[in-house]
Design an enzyme around this catalytic site. Structure first.
Site, short mmCIF file in Angstrom:
data_model
loop_
_atom_site.label_atom_id
_atom_site.label_comp_id
_atom_site.label_asym_id
_atom_site.label_seq_id
_atom_site.Cartn_x
_atom_site.Cartn_y
_atom_site.Cartn_z
CE LYS A 182 3.41 -6.92 0.19
NZ LYS A 182 3.28 -5.36 0.71
CG ASP A 222 0.19 -4.93 -0.52
OD1 ASP A 222 0.94 -3.75 -0.90
OD2 ASP A 222 -0.18 -5.37 -1.08
P1 NDP Z 1 -6.23 -1.19 -2.04
O1 NDP Z 1 -6.59 -2.40 -2.04
O2 NDP Z 1 -6.10 0.31 -1.54
O3 NDP Z 1 -6.63 -0.06 -3.93
C1 NDP Z 1 -6.19 -0.99 -5.14
C2 NDP Z 1 -6.55 -0.67 -6.09
O4 NDP Z 1 -6.18 -0.99 -7.02
C3 NDP Z 1 -7.92 -0.84 -6.36
O5 NDP Z 1 -9.06 -0.02 -6.88
C4 NDP Z 1 -7.83 -2.17 -6.75
O6 NDP Z 1 -9.09 -2.34 -7.84
C5 NDP Z 1 -6.85 -1.49 -7.79
N1 NDP Z 1 -6.93 -3.01 -8.33
C6 NDP Z 1 -6.02 -4.10 -7.69
N2 NDP Z 1 -6.18 -5.10 -7.89
C7 NDP Z 1 -6.19 -5.61 -9.30
C8 NDP Z 1 -5.80 -5.51 -10.47
N3 NDP Z 1 -5.56 -7.04 -10.73
N4 NDP Z 1 -5.76 -4.81 -11.85
C9 NDP Z 1 -6.29 -4.18 -12.20
N5 NDP Z 1 -6.61 -3.07 -10.61
C10 NDP Z 1 -6.72 -3.77 -9.80
O7 NDP Z 1 -4.52 -1.20 -2.35
P2 NDP Z 1 -2.98 0.14 -2.08
O8 NDP Z 1 -4.05 1.17 -2.77
O9 NDP Z 1 -2.76 0.23 -0.10
O10 NDP Z 1 -2.26 -0.74 -2.64
C11 NDP Z 1 -1.83 0.23 -4.29
C12 NDP Z 1 -0.50 -0.53 -4.60
O11 NDP Z 1 0.19 0.14 -4.24
C13 NDP Z 1 -0.20 -1.96 -4.95
O12 NDP Z 1 0.99 -2.32 -5.46
C14 NDP Z 1 0.58 -2.42 -3.18
O13 NDP Z 1 1.46 -2.40 -3.47
C15 NDP Z 1 1.23 -0.80 -3.57
N6 NDP Z 1 1.68 -0.34 -2.20
C16 NDP Z 1 0.61 -0.03 -1.37
C17 NDP Z 1 1.26 0.86 0.34
C18 NDP Z 1 0.49 1.53 1.22
O14 NDP Z 1 0.68 1.60 1.24
N7 NDP Z 1 -0.91 0.28 1.31
C19 NDP Z 1 2.21 1.05 0.20
C20 NDP Z 1 3.84 0.63 -1.34
C21 NDP Z 1 3.01 0.12 -2.16
P3 NDP Z 1 -10.83 -2.82 -6.65
O15 NDP Z 1 -11.28 -2.09 -5.89
O16 NDP Z 1 -11.56 -3.52 -8.50
O17 NDP Z 1 -10.39 -4.21 -6.50
#
Ligand code: NDP
Length: 451
Positions: free
Chosen positions: A131, A171
Site C-alpha cells: 500500500k 484508493d
Molecule cells: P474515493 O476517494 O473515490 O471516495 C472516498 C469517499 O469517502 C468520498 O466520498 C470521501 O469524501 C469520503 N471520505 C474520505 N475520507 C473521509 C473521512 N475521513 N471522513 C468521512 N468521509 C471520508 O475513494 P474510494 O471510493 O476508492 O474508497 C473508499 C473506501 O474503500 C476506502 O476505505 C478505500 O480504502 C476502500 N477501498 C477502495 C477500493 C477501490 O478499488 N477504490 C478497493 C478496496 C477498498 P470527500 O469527497 O469529502 O473526500
C-alpha cells in the site's frame, strides 16, 4: 474469543507489536483483529509458531518514505511526503492502492498494507500485499497542480515498482485521472509500456469492470451472505456511506438487484433521500463527485432531501449497511443503533470502517457481517485480472470480467464459510477471512525459508 489462554497470548503479542511500532494506532487495531482470529488456529498448528510466522507477517519486507516536492500554480514550492509499504511478497508481486489524503501517515498505510496481504490471498490470485500514498490533499487543487504532484511522486516511486515487483492502483483520492498522470510519468522515465499500475483507462491497458469492481464485489458478497438466511436485496432499504468510486458502483448494483439506497456521505456530512437514489440521481452524483468535484450538500439542495452536516448515516433505519467511505466510521454506539433498527447485514466496502467495539456488537447480535478484507476484495481481484490481460496483451469483455469477479466473490464467501463456521452454525466471517487469508501466505512463507 474469550478463552483466557488465547487472550493472554494475544495481549503478549500485541505488547510486542505496540512496543515495536509505537503510535501506529490503526496498525495495532488491524493486527489485533487478525491475531485474535489466528491464535486459536496456530495453537492447533504449532508449525506456525516454530516458524515465527506472526512476527514475520507483521513486519513489512520494505518501507520506502520519500520527499515529494512540487510547484503550485503561484510558483511556490510545496513539499509532501510519499510512502510505499511493501508488506509481503510470498505469493506474488506487492499489490495494493495509493491513497492521497491529508490523514495519510505511516500507521494508516501499514494497516492498509497488512490487510491487503490477507485480502489478496483470499482472491486466490497470485498477488502479495502493499500500500502507499501521500499526505497530499487533491481537494481544491487545480488539474495542473494534481498533475505536477503525480509526476513528482512517480519520479521517486518508479525506482521501486515494476510489473513483476510492485503494482500499485487507486484508493481514496486516486482515481482514473491520477492513475493516468502516474502512468504517463512512469512510462516517460522508464521507457516501458507495461502493466505497472492497475485501474488504467480502457484506452491504454485498463480492464472493463475495474472501476465498478469494488462496489459490485461488495454487493455480490453481501448477496452471498443474505442467501445463507434465505434473503435477497429485493425490497431492502440500504444505507451507504461515502460518495466516491466504491459508493457509486455499490448503488448501481443494489439498484439492479431491486434494493433501495437511501443515504450517501462525504467528509462534510450525509444526505437522506427516503425516495431512493435511482439511476438518474446516481448519474448526477457521478458528475458532481467525479467531474465538478463538489459536495453532497449540493445533492440535498437539488433533490430537496435532508442533509445532516458533520454526521454519519448509521442512525437511519435500514436492512443492510454498506459503509464505503473510510476507516473507523462506525463506532460501537452506532452499531447498536443499526442493530436496534433492524439491520441484518453490514458488508464493508471501505477498509476497516467498523471499530472493534462495533464488530463486537455485530457478532453478539449474530447479524451478517462481512469484513472489508473479504467483502471489498473484488477491487484488487479485478486489478489482478487487469494484470493478467496486460501480460497476455488481450482484453476480455465486460461479461467475461464480471463473470470472473462473481466467481471470485462466491469463492471468498466459501472460504469464509469453511474457516469461520462455528459449532452452532453461525458464520463468523471475521475469523473465516483472517484464517482463510493467512494459511496460503503462511504456508508459502514456510516453503520459501526464513527470508
Ligand atoms: P474515493 O476517494 O473515490 O471516495 C472516498 C469517499 O469517502 C468520498 O466520498 C470521501 O469524501 C469520503 N471520505 C474520505 N475520507 C473521509 C473521512 N475521513 N471522513 C468521512 N468521509 C471520508 O475513494 P474510494 O471510493 O476508492 O474508497 C473508499 C473506501 O474503500 C476506502 O476505505 C478505500 O480504502 C476502500 N477501498 C477502495 C477500493 C477501490 O478499488 N477504490 C478497493 C478496496 C477498498 P470527500 O469527497 O469529502 O473526500
Amino acid at each position: 474469543m474469550k478463552n483466557p489462554i488465547y487472550e493472554e497470548k494475544v495481549n503478549k503479542f500485541m505488547a510486542y507489536i505496540m512496543a515495536k511500532n509505537p503510535a501506529e494506532l490503526e496498525f495495532h487495531q488491524a493486527v489485533r483483529e487478525v491475531v485474535e482470529s489466528i491464535v486459536p488456529y496456530i495453537e492447533e498448528n504449532p508449525i506456525y509458531t516454530e516458524e515465527r510466522i506472526l512476527e514475520r507477517i507483521c513486519e513489512p519486507e520494505r518501507v520506502i518514505i520519500f520527499r515529494v516536492p512540487w510547484i503550485d500554480d503561484k510558483g511556490n514550492i510545496q513539499v509532501n511526503r510519499g510512502f510505499r509499504i511493501e508488506m509481503n511478497s510470498a505469493i506474488g508481486p506487492y499489490k495494493g492502492g495509493l491513497r492521497f489524503h491529508p490523514t495519510v501517515n505511516l500507521g494508516i498505510l501499514k494497516f492498509l498494507a497488512f490487510e491487503q496481504v490477507f485480502k489478496n490471498s483470499l482472491t486466490t490470485l497470485p498477488m502479495g500485499g502493499g500500500k502507499g500514498g501521500s499526505d497530499f490533499d487533491p481537494k481544491g487543487k487545480s488539474e495542473k497542480e494534481v498533475m505536477r504532484f503525480c509526476q513528482s511522486f512517480m519520479t521517486e516511486l518508479c525506482k521501486h515498482i515494476g510489473p513483476n515487483t510492485d503494482v500499485p492502483a487507486g484508493d481514496i483520492g486516486v482515481g482514473g485521472r491520477e492513475i493516468g498522470y502516474l502512468f504517463g510519468q512512469y512510462k516517460r522515465i522508464r521507457n516501458e509500456f507495461t502493466g505497472v499500475l492497475t485501474g488504467k483507462n480502457i484506452l491504454w491497458g485498463g480492464s472493463l469492470i475495474r472501476p465498478e469492481a469494488t462496489g459490485y464485489g461488495n454487493v455480490y458478497f453481501a448477496q452471498e451472505m443474505l442467501k445463507t438466511r434465505g434473503e435477497t436485496f429485493e425490497g431492502k432499504i440500504v444505507a451507504v456511506s461515502g460518495s466516491g468510486n466504491v459508493a457509486q458502483f455499490t448503488i448501481e448494483k443494489v439498484n439492479e438487484l431491486g434494493g433501495k439506497c437511501v443515504t450517501l456521505s462525504d467528509s462534510n456530512g450525509f444526505i437522506y433521500d427516503p425516495k431512493g437514489i435511482d439511476s438518474e440521481k446516481l448519474k448526477y452524483i457521478m458528475w458532481l463527485k467525479n467531474e465538478k468535484r463538489g459536495r453532497m450538500k449540493e445533492y440535498a439542495d437539488k433533490y430537496a432531501c435532508d442533509y445532516f452536516p458533520d454526521e454519519r448515516p448509521w442512525g437511519i433505519k435500514c436492512d443492510v449497511a454498506l459503509p464505503s467511505a473510510t476507516e473507523n466510521e462506525i463506532n460501537g454506539e452506532q452499531a447498536k443503533t443499526l442493530v436496534k433498527n433492524g439491520c441484518i447485514c453490514v458488508s464493508e466496502g471501505a477498509n476497516m470502517p467498523s471499530t472493534p467495539e462495533a464488530i463486537e456488537v455485530y457478532l453478539a447480535a449474530k447479524i451478517l457481517f462481512g469484513p472489508g478484507k473479504a467483502a471489498n476484495a473484488g477491487g484488487v481481484a479485478t486489478s489482478g485480472l487487469e494484470m493478467t490481460q496486460n501480460s497476455m496483451r488481450l482484453s476480455w469483455t465486460r461479461e467475461e470480467v464480471d463473470g470472473r469477479l462473481q466467481t471470485i466473490m462466491k469463492n471468498i464467501h466459501k472460504t469464509c464459510h469453511k474457516y469461520g463456521t462455528k459449532e452452532d452454525g453461525f458464520i463468523n466471517y471475521v475469523d473465516g477471512a483472517n484464517i482463510g487469508g493467512f494459511v496460503k501466505v503462511a504456508d508459502s512463507m514456510i516453503a520459501q525459508g526464513a527470508v
